[in-house]
Design a protein around this motif. Structure first.
Motif, mmCIF file in Angstrom:
data_model
loop_
_atom_site.group_PDB
_atom_site.id
_atom_site.type_symbol
_atom_site.label_atom_id
_atom_site.label_comp_id
_atom_site.label_asym_id
_atom_site.label_seq_id
_atom_site.Cartn_x
_atom_site.Cartn_y
_atom_site.Cartn_z
ATOM 1 N N MET A 153 0.849 -1.191 0.000
ATOM 2 C CA MET A 153 0.000 0.000 0.000
ATOM 3 C C MET A 153 0.887 1.244 0.000
ATOM 4 O O MET A 153 1.883 1.315 0.736
ATOM 5 N N GLU A 154 0.548 2.212 -0.780
ATOM 6 C CA GLU A 154 1.357 3.417 -0.912
ATOM 7 C C GLU A 154 1.402 4.168 0.415
ATOM 8 O O GLU A 154 0.396 4.320 1.106
ATOM 9 N N GLY A 155 2.572 4.634 0.768
ATOM 10 C CA GLY A 155 2.745 5.400 1.987
ATOM 11 C C GLY A 155 3.386 4.617 3.125
ATOM 12 O O GLY A 155 3.746 5.188 4.151
ATOM 13 N N ILE A 156 3.514 3.299 2.931
ATOM 14 C CA ILE A 156 4.113 2.472 3.986
ATOM 15 C C ILE A 156 5.632 2.586 3.932
ATOM 16 O O ILE A 156 6.243 2.461 2.864
ATOM 17 N N VAL A 157 6.226 2.853 5.061
ATOM 18 C CA VAL A 157 7.692 2.898 5.171
ATOM 19 C C VAL A 157 8.094 2.057 6.376
ATOM 20 O O VAL A 157 7.586 2.252 7.483
ATOM 21 N N LEU A 158 8.963 1.103 6.148
ATOM 22 C CA LEU A 158 9.495 0.282 7.238
ATOM 23 C C LEU A 158 10.927 0.708 7.499
ATOM 24 O O LEU A 158 11.788 0.601 6.630
ATOM 25 N N CYS A 159 11.165 1.252 8.701
ATOM 26 C CA CYS A 159 12.493 1.751 9.025
ATOM 27 C C CYS A 159 12.746 1.576 10.521
ATOM 28 O O CYS A 159 11.916 1.043 11.249
ATOM 29 N N SER A 160 13.884 2.061 10.985
ATOM 30 C CA SER A 160 14.257 1.884 12.386
ATOM 31 C C SER A 160 13.329 2.650 13.333
ATOM 32 O O SER A 160 13.308 2.383 14.531
ATOM 33 N N ALA A 161 12.556 3.576 12.790
ATOM 34 C CA ALA A 161 11.625 4.325 13.633
ATOM 35 C C ALA A 161 10.417 3.476 14.024
ATOM 36 O O ALA A 161 9.863 3.632 15.120
ATOM 37 N N ASN A 162 9.983 2.594 13.119
ATOM 38 C CA ASN A 162 8.763 1.820 13.399
ATOM 39 C C ASN A 162 8.988 0.308 13.387
ATOM 40 O O ASN A 162 8.036 -0.472 13.502
ATOM 41 N N TYR A 163 10.245 -0.119 13.214
ATOM 42 C CA TYR A 163 10.529 -1.556 13.311
ATOM 43 C C TYR A 163 11.854 -1.762 14.025
ATOM 44 O O TYR A 163 12.921 -1.372 13.527
ATOM 45 N N VAL A 164 11.788 -2.345 15.206
ATOM 46 C CA VAL A 164 12.976 -2.713 15.977
ATOM 47 C C VAL A 164 12.858 -4.199 16.285
ATOM 48 O O VAL A 164 11.825 -4.655 16.793
ATOM 49 N N PRO A 165 13.880 -4.993 15.958
ATOM 50 C CA PRO A 165 13.808 -6.427 16.231
ATOM 51 C C PRO A 165 13.466 -6.709 17.696
ATOM 52 O O PRO A 165 14.069 -6.134 18.610
ATOM 53 N N LEU A 166 12.477 -7.548 17.926
ATOM 54 C CA LEU A 166 12.084 -7.908 19.286
ATOM 55 C C LEU A 166 13.197 -8.708 19.966
ATOM 56 O O LEU A 166 13.738 -9.641 19.383
ATOM 57 N N THR A 167 13.517 -8.333 21.191
ATOM 58 C CA THR A 167 14.497 -9.063 21.977
ATOM 59 C C THR A 167 14.248 -8.818 23.457
ATOM 60 O O THR A 167 13.962 -7.672 23.860
ATOM 61 N N PRO A 168 14.321 -9.855 24.298
ATOM 62 C CA PRO A 168 14.111 -9.654 25.731
ATOM 63 C C PRO A 168 15.218 -8.867 26.411
ATOM 64 O O PRO A 168 15.086 -8.493 27.578
ATOM 65 N N ILE A 169 16.308 -8.585 25.678
ATOM 66 C CA ILE A 169 17.353 -7.707 26.222
ATOM 67 C C ILE A 169 16.743 -6.374 26.638
ATOM 68 O O ILE A 169 17.125 -5.772 27.647
ATOM 69 N N SER A 170 15.763 -5.930 25.852
ATOM 70 C CA SER A 170 15.164 -4.613 26.108
ATOM 71 C C SER A 170 14.460 -4.555 27.463
ATOM 72 O O SER A 170 14.321 -3.479 28.040
ATOM 73 N N PHE A 171 14.023 -5.721 27.965
ATOM 74 C CA PHE A 171 13.345 -5.731 29.264
ATOM 75 C C PHE A 171 14.275 -5.260 30.377
ATOM 76 O O PHE A 171 13.856 -4.552 31.297
ATOM 77 N N LEU A 172 15.537 -5.687 30.315
ATOM 78 C CA LEU A 172 16.489 -5.303 31.357
ATOM 79 C C LEU A 172 16.870 -3.832 31.237
ATOM 80 O O LEU A 172 17.017 -3.134 32.251
ATOM 81 N N VAL A 173 17.036 -3.364 30.016
ATOM 82 C CA VAL A 173 17.364 -1.950 29.809
ATOM 83 C C VAL A 173 16.262 -1.074 30.391
ATOM 84 O O VAL A 173 16.524 -0.085 31.083
ATOM 85 N N ARG A 174 15.008 -1.463 30.156
ATOM 86 C CA ARG A 174 13.880 -0.704 30.686
ATOM 87 C C ARG A 174 13.800 -0.845 32.206
ATOM 88 O O ARG A 174 13.514 0.133 32.920
ATOM 89 N N ALA A 175 14.041 -2.049 32.716
ATOM 90 C CA ALA A 175 13.956 -2.276 34.165
ATOM 91 C C ALA A 175 14.920 -1.379 34.925
ATOM 92 O O ALA A 175 14.587 -0.848 35.995
ATOM 93 N N ALA A 176 16.120 -1.200 34.368
ATOM 94 C CA ALA A 176 17.111 -0.345 35.023
ATOM 95 C C ALA A 176 16.631 1.098 35.086
ATOM 96 O O ALA A 176 16.930 1.835 36.037
ATOM 97 N N PHE A 177 15.870 1.512 34.074
ATOM 98 C CA PHE A 177 15.382 2.889 34.016
ATOM 99 C C PHE A 177 14.128 3.083 34.870
ATOM 100 O O PHE A 177 14.010 4.057 35.632
ATOM 101 N N VAL A 178 13.184 2.155 34.770
ATOM 102 C CA VAL A 178 11.889 2.313 35.440
ATOM 103 C C VAL A 178 11.923 1.834 36.886
ATOM 104 O O VAL A 178 11.326 2.435 37.771
ATOM 105 N N TYR A 179 12.630 0.705 37.123
ATOM 106 C CA TYR A 179 12.624 0.082 38.451
ATOM 107 C C TYR A 179 14.013 0.085 39.086
ATOM 108 O O TYR A 179 14.334 -0.776 39.892
#
Length: 546
Positions: A1-27
């Protein structure tokens, strides 16, 4: 569909590493891990994992390399679940109950660059490394020493865990996966039907399954998780990553005894723990010694080898304050897939529910949020069997949280995924309300005169005998019927009964075809995960029938 752009702004590979990065910031200041007198905050755990990843990189560990670990449920193994993938590598936590030869075979297949070893298992690991082919060189051995001084006997290529972490740099750039389908870990199956297989998990599957655990368990805010399920078993059912996502507290223990479990609940306000059904028996044996009522309800999820204790014991535990959930799953699916409250397991009970909430809880055993498809199918036509609670087919799954495949075994992977579904090799039936009831392993059913008998159903009845500790039933060759049930029984310590008593008990509780025709007493052959090796029992019968 015209107008679709897939880039680093709207697609980041899912990884549970991100849970720890967030935990350090939030908790950040919330307690992440408790182990004896040790306590870490999420900020400290994040920093230690960053430094661990940095140190691994300094050792030459790069993207795709395998790092093995032989350790109980201690903080260091928890940190490896983040530190290793943060370095771009793949973690393989190994069963701590493996013998030398089996461990050597796994290490040879893995070709790991490093192996982390708790001091308790140093000797068996060193012996296993001695058996390895030295053509490619042995991995670096990193000792998790604790308070024990055992450095004298470590091979030359050795390091100490704390020393290694201290060499890491906090400004290390985390090596995120190029694709969310890149491997993050390898865990071995139990090998209940033969040779254990190395199951490869992706960043994507572990991320999704970790989030799924939150919904599957109805996890409350600020959970306190007691580590009674082995981290080497499907990466602890993904709970290392789930707890980081929730900013909860991990209570680590070296051994899960009844006393340890109860003391941890009272001392640390544990809200959830998981593991095999034997955990319930351990607690029940402890209750007469420690009759205190729980300070709050505690959720327990049981799955894996071993039968559930008698209903009256489960009722006693429920009255004491435990919410018991029975689950079904396997290594290829990262642990439990379906679950239901233990007292909803009876088909008769399921048909008599008055409340919609009860029906939903039972149907959760058929299909949860993460699984895209759970069905019982004819393995040849791939058609769904009738939802009548009688038609038997093979239980099959389809999901984003399944394994990538078996390590170095492409043919087995293709067979397992044949037809676009994961074939569990388990036989089951589907009830009218959607609940799937597992009947038996495909290789363990007994074909008696053309009728398929469930060895598990016979074993459950035999386990009710007051003198039976454990029972295993297999098919014995028969010229007339093809196979007839034969039982192997381990009695409780101090008991001795004639086989006629066991057979008479079965006569009183089982239909004619399901009654074992012979009984053998003694220890049952079990593997390193506690599962009975029925193929060994079948071999014994074949020898007896010659």
């Amino acid at each position: 569909m015209e107008g679709i752009v897939l880039c680093s702004a709207n697609y980041v590979p899912l990884t549970p590493i991100s849970f720890l990065v967030r935990a350090a910031f939030v908790y950040g200041q919330r307690v992440s891990i408790v182990f004896g007198n040790k306590r870490y905050s999420w900020k400290e755990t994040h920093e230690r994992c960053i430094k661990l990843a940095s140190a691994l990189s300094q050792l030459g560990i790069t993207r795709g390399d395998i790092v093995a670990a032989v350790a109980p449920n201690i903080p260091e193994l928890y940190e490896l679940h983040f530190g290793v993938p943060m370095a771009g590598a793949v973690l393989c936590p190994l069963n701590t109950r493996l013998n030398v030869s089996t461990l050597a075979l796994k290490l040879e297949q893995l070709e790991s660059k490093a192996i982390f070893v708790d001091y308790q298992f140093l000797e068996v690991v060193q012996d296993a490394l001695e058996l390895l082919s030295h053509t490619k060189g042995n991995p670096f051995l990193v000792l998790i020493q604790g308070e024990i001084n055992c450095l004298n006997s470590i091979p030359e290529k050795r390091l100490n865990y704390d020393t290694l972490v201290s060499k890491g740099k906090l400004d290390f750039n985390i090596v995120y996966p190029n694709s969310e389908c890149d491997p993050i870990s390898i865990c071995y199956t139990s090998g209940s039907t033969g040779n254990p297989k190395g199951v490869i998990y992706s960043h994507r599957s572990t991320y999704l399954n970790s989030v799924g655990e939150i919904f599957r368990t109805g996890m409350r805010q600020m959970p306190v998780f007691l580590w009674t399920v082995d981290m080497f078993r499907c990466n602890g059912w993904c709970f290392p990553w789930t707890m980081a996502a929730m900013g909860g507290t991990n209570i680590c223990v070296r051994e899960a005894t009844g006393i340890t479990i109860l003391n941890s609940i009272f001392l640390h306000n544990v809200t959830l723990f998981c593991g095999p059904p034997i955990l319930l028996s351990k607690i029940a044996e402890t209750l007469p010694v420690d009759p205190r009522t729980l300070p709050h309800n505690v959720d327990v999820i049981v799955a894996g080898p071993g039968a559930l204790p008698e209903p009256q014991i489960q009722t006693k535990l429920e009255d004491f304050g435990f919410n018991i959930v029975c689950a079904y799953g396997m290594s290829e699916a990262l642990g439990p897939v379906t679950s239901t409250l233990w007292n909803n397991l009876s088909t008769d009970e399921m048909s008599s529910f008055d409340f919609e909430e009860d029906k939903v809880q039972v149907c959760e055993g058929a299909h949860n949020l993460i699984m895209e498809g759970v069905d019982v199918k004819d393995p040849i036509t791939m058609e769904s069997v009738a939802s009548d609670g009688k038609a038997i087919g093979e239980v099959m799954f389809r999901s984003n949280s399944l394994m990538l495949g078996y390590m170095k075994n492409v043919q087995e992977t293709k067979e397992t995924f044949k037809g676009g579904w994961y074939r569990t090799r388990d036989l089951g039936v589907k009830h009218p309300n959607g609940y799937i009831q597992m009947k038996d392993r495909r290789v363990d059913v007994i074909n008696c005169g053309g009728e398929i008998l469930s060895s598990l159903e016979i074993e459950k009845v035999m386990a009710r005998h007051p003198m039976v500790l454990e029972a295993a039933v297999v098919g014995r060759p028969d010229d007339l019927l093809g196979e007839i049930p034969c039982a192997f029984v381990k009695l409780k310590e101090g008991y001795c009964v004639p086989d006629e008593e066991i057979l008479n008990f079965c006569t009183s509780h089982l239909p004619e075809k399901m009654r074992p025709k012979s009984v053998f007493f003694g220890d049952l052959p079990i593997n390193s995960t506690g599962k009975v090796q029925k193929f060994v029992l079948r071999d014994r019968l074949r020898e007896k029938c010659r």
